[in-house]
Design a protein around this motif. Sequence first.
Motif, PDB file in Angstrom:
ATOM      1  N   SER A  79       3.381   6.152  -5.030  1.00  0.00           N
ATOM      2  CA  SER A  79       3.546   6.302  -6.485  1.00  0.00           C
ATOM      3  C   SER A  79       2.346   7.010  -7.099  1.00  0.00           C
ATOM      4  CB  SER A  79       3.721   4.929  -7.145  1.00  0.00           C
ATOM      5  OG  SER A  79       4.899   4.319  -6.702  1.00  0.00           O
ATOM      6  N   GLY A  80       1.156   6.590  -6.704  1.00  0.00           N
ATOM      7  CA  GLY A  80      -0.055   7.199  -7.232  1.00  0.00           C
ATOM      8  C   GLY A  80      -0.205   8.655  -6.834  1.00  0.00           C
ATOM      9  N   GLY A  81       0.170   8.971  -5.607  1.00  0.00           N
ATOM     10  CA  GLY A  81       0.094  10.362  -5.151  1.00  0.00           C
ATOM     11  C   GLY A  81       1.059  11.264  -5.901  1.00  0.00           C
ATOM     12  N   VAL A  82       2.267  10.767  -6.119  1.00  0.00           N
ATOM     13  CA  VAL A  82       3.254  11.542  -6.884  1.00  0.00           C
ATOM     14  C   VAL A  82       2.775  11.691  -8.329  1.00  0.00           C
ATOM     15  CG1 VAL A  82       5.634  11.586  -7.746  1.00  0.00           C
ATOM     16  CG2 VAL A  82       5.175  10.905  -5.381  1.00  0.00           C
ATOM     17  N   LEU A  83       2.260  10.610  -8.917  1.00  0.00           N
ATOM     18  CA  LEU A  83       1.748  10.681 -10.289  1.00  0.00           C
ATOM     19  C   LEU A  83       0.611  11.696 -10.384  1.00  0.00           C
ATOM     20  CD1 LEU A  83       1.633   9.741 -13.216  1.00  0.00           C
ATOM     21  CD2 LEU A  83       0.169   7.833 -12.463  1.00  0.00           C
ATOM     22  N   ARG A  84      -0.276  11.683  -9.432  1.00  0.00           N
ATOM     23  CA  ARG A  84      -1.393  12.639  -9.421  1.00  0.00           C
ATOM     24  C   ARG A  84      -0.887  14.080  -9.446  1.00  0.00           C
ATOM     25  NH1 ARG A  84      -6.271  12.653  -4.977  1.00  0.00           N
ATOM     26  NH2 ARG A  84      -7.412  14.410  -5.845  1.00  0.00           N
ATOM     27  N   LYS A  85       0.091  14.373  -8.592  1.00  0.00           N
ATOM     28  CA  LYS A  85       0.654  15.730  -8.543  1.00  0.00           C
ATOM     29  C   LYS A  85       1.313  16.114  -9.863  1.00  0.00           C
ATOM     30  CE  LYS A  85       1.471  15.941  -3.583  1.00  0.00           C
ATOM     31  NZ  LYS A  85       2.481  15.980  -2.525  1.00  0.00           N
ATOM     32  N   ILE A  86       2.032  15.165 -10.452  1.00  0.00           N
ATOM     33  CA  ILE A  86       2.704  15.440 -11.724  1.00  0.00           C
ATOM     34  C   ILE A  86       1.678  15.728 -12.820  1.00  0.00           C
ATOM     35  CG2 ILE A  86       4.096  14.399 -13.568  1.00  0.00           C
ATOM     36  CD1 ILE A  86       5.629  12.929 -11.271  1.00  0.00           C
ATOM     37  N   LEU A  87       0.643  14.917 -12.909  1.00  0.00           N
ATOM     38  CA  LEU A  87      -0.391  15.133 -13.923  1.00  0.00           C
ATOM     39  C   LEU A  87      -1.078  16.485 -13.722  1.00  0.00           C
ATOM     40  CD1 LEU A  87      -2.025  11.570 -14.064  1.00  0.00           C
ATOM     41  CD2 LEU A  87      -0.429  12.586 -15.715  1.00  0.00           C
ATOM     42  N   GLU A  88      -1.330  16.834 -12.474  1.00  0.00           N
ATOM     43  CA  GLU A  88      -1.959  18.128 -12.192  1.00  0.00           C
ATOM     44  C   GLU A  88      -1.032  19.285 -12.559  1.00  0.00           C
ATOM     45  OE1 GLU A  88      -3.069  17.638  -8.069  1.00  0.00           O
ATOM     46  OE2 GLU A  88      -4.940  16.617  -8.590  1.00  0.00           O
ATOM     47  N   LYS A  89       0.267  19.156 -12.252  1.00  0.00           N
ATOM     48  CA  LYS A  89       1.213  20.217 -12.599  1.00  0.00           C
ATOM     49  C   LYS A  89       1.358  20.377 -14.114  1.00  0.00           C
ATOM     50  CE  LYS A  89       4.062  20.465  -8.489  1.00  0.00           C
ATOM     51  NZ  LYS A  89       5.390  20.365  -7.898  1.00  0.00           N
ATOM     52  N   LYS A  90       1.250  19.261 -14.837  1.00  0.00           N
ATOM     53  CA  LYS A  90       1.326  19.308 -16.300  1.00  0.00           C
ATOM     54  C   LYS A  90      -0.005  19.711 -16.920  1.00  0.00           C
ATOM     55  CE  LYS A  90       5.039  15.982 -17.074  1.00  0.00           C
ATOM     56  NZ  LYS A  90       5.447  14.798 -17.841  1.00  0.00           N
ATOM     57  N   ARG A  91      -0.994  19.977 -16.068  1.00  0.00           N
ATOM     58  CA  ARG A  91      -2.338  20.352 -16.503  1.00  0.00           C
ATOM     59  C   ARG A  91      -2.964  19.316 -17.435  1.00  0.00           C
ATOM     60  NH1 ARG A  91      -0.244  26.197 -16.679  1.00  0.00           N
ATOM     61  NH2 ARG A  91      -0.961  26.942 -14.667  1.00  0.00           N
ATOM     62  N   ILE A  92      -2.734  18.049 -17.092  1.00  0.00           N
ATOM     63  CA  ILE A  92      -3.361  16.951 -17.820  1.00  0.00           C
ATOM     64  C   ILE A  92      -4.649  16.628 -17.070  1.00  0.00           C
ATOM     65  CG2 ILE A  92      -3.151  14.546 -18.536  1.00  0.00           C
ATOM     66  CD1 ILE A  92      -0.087  15.040 -18.686  1.00  0.00           C
ATOM     67  N   SER A 146       0.830  -1.210   0.000  1.00  0.00           N
ATOM     68  CA  SER A 146       0.000   0.000   0.000  1.00  0.00           C
ATOM     69  C   SER A 146       0.859   1.252   0.000  1.00  0.00           C
ATOM     70  CB  SER A 146      -0.920   0.012   1.226  1.00  0.00           C
ATOM     71  OG  SER A 146      -1.793  -1.077   1.202  1.00  0.00           O
ATOM     72  N   SER A 147       1.917   1.240   0.783  1.00  0.00           N
ATOM     73  CA  SER A 147       2.802   2.411   0.849  1.00  0.00           C
ATOM     74  C   SER A 147       3.419   2.716  -0.508  1.00  0.00           C
ATOM     75  CB  SER A 147       3.918   2.179   1.875  1.00  0.00           C
ATOM     76  OG  SER A 147       3.395   2.081   3.161  1.00  0.00           O
ATOM     77  N   ILE A 148       3.885   1.678  -1.182  1.00  0.00           N
ATOM     78  CA  ILE A 148       4.514   1.869  -2.492  1.00  0.00           C
ATOM     79  C   ILE A 148       3.484   2.304  -3.534  1.00  0.00           C
ATOM     80  CG2 ILE A 148       5.710   0.660  -4.374  1.00  0.00           C
ATOM     81  CD1 ILE A 148       7.031  -1.029  -2.048  1.00  0.00           C
TER      82      ILE A 148
END
Length: 127
Positions: A44-57, A38-40
């Motif tokens: 990973s999902g939380g970091v991916l979410r932030k990246i997608l939001e920063k890229k305005r995807i 769960s931690s991994i």
Amino acid sequence: MEFNMKKEAGFTTNLPYGELHIAGDEEYGFRPYQLMTSSIAVCSGGVLRKILEKKRIAFSDLRIQADVTRNDEKSGRIEKIHLHYIITGEELPLDKIEKSIELARKNCSMLQSVIDSIEVTETFEIK
């Protein structure tokens, strides 16, 4: 963090969100391998979410399926975790999603903590 032994089995700890029960037997709490997986996955999902939001995807949902391979000959050691991201949205750019997952892999502290001992693979699909 402090862990206190439970009378029946396992341990508990109190965290800001609430009490966490941990035990080798699911009847008494979350199993350690479930928490590690769960931690991994969630890191990973939380970091991916932030990246997608920063890229305005623009996406409407992100789910993660985690498959775990354990080695019973080595005390149930986690050998491999496969993360499958299911990203829901319209006209999502596949190349940018793929690069975002690579970037998330490099920036997830939990994944980076186990990278030399657990094989972690990722795939994704768009819905």
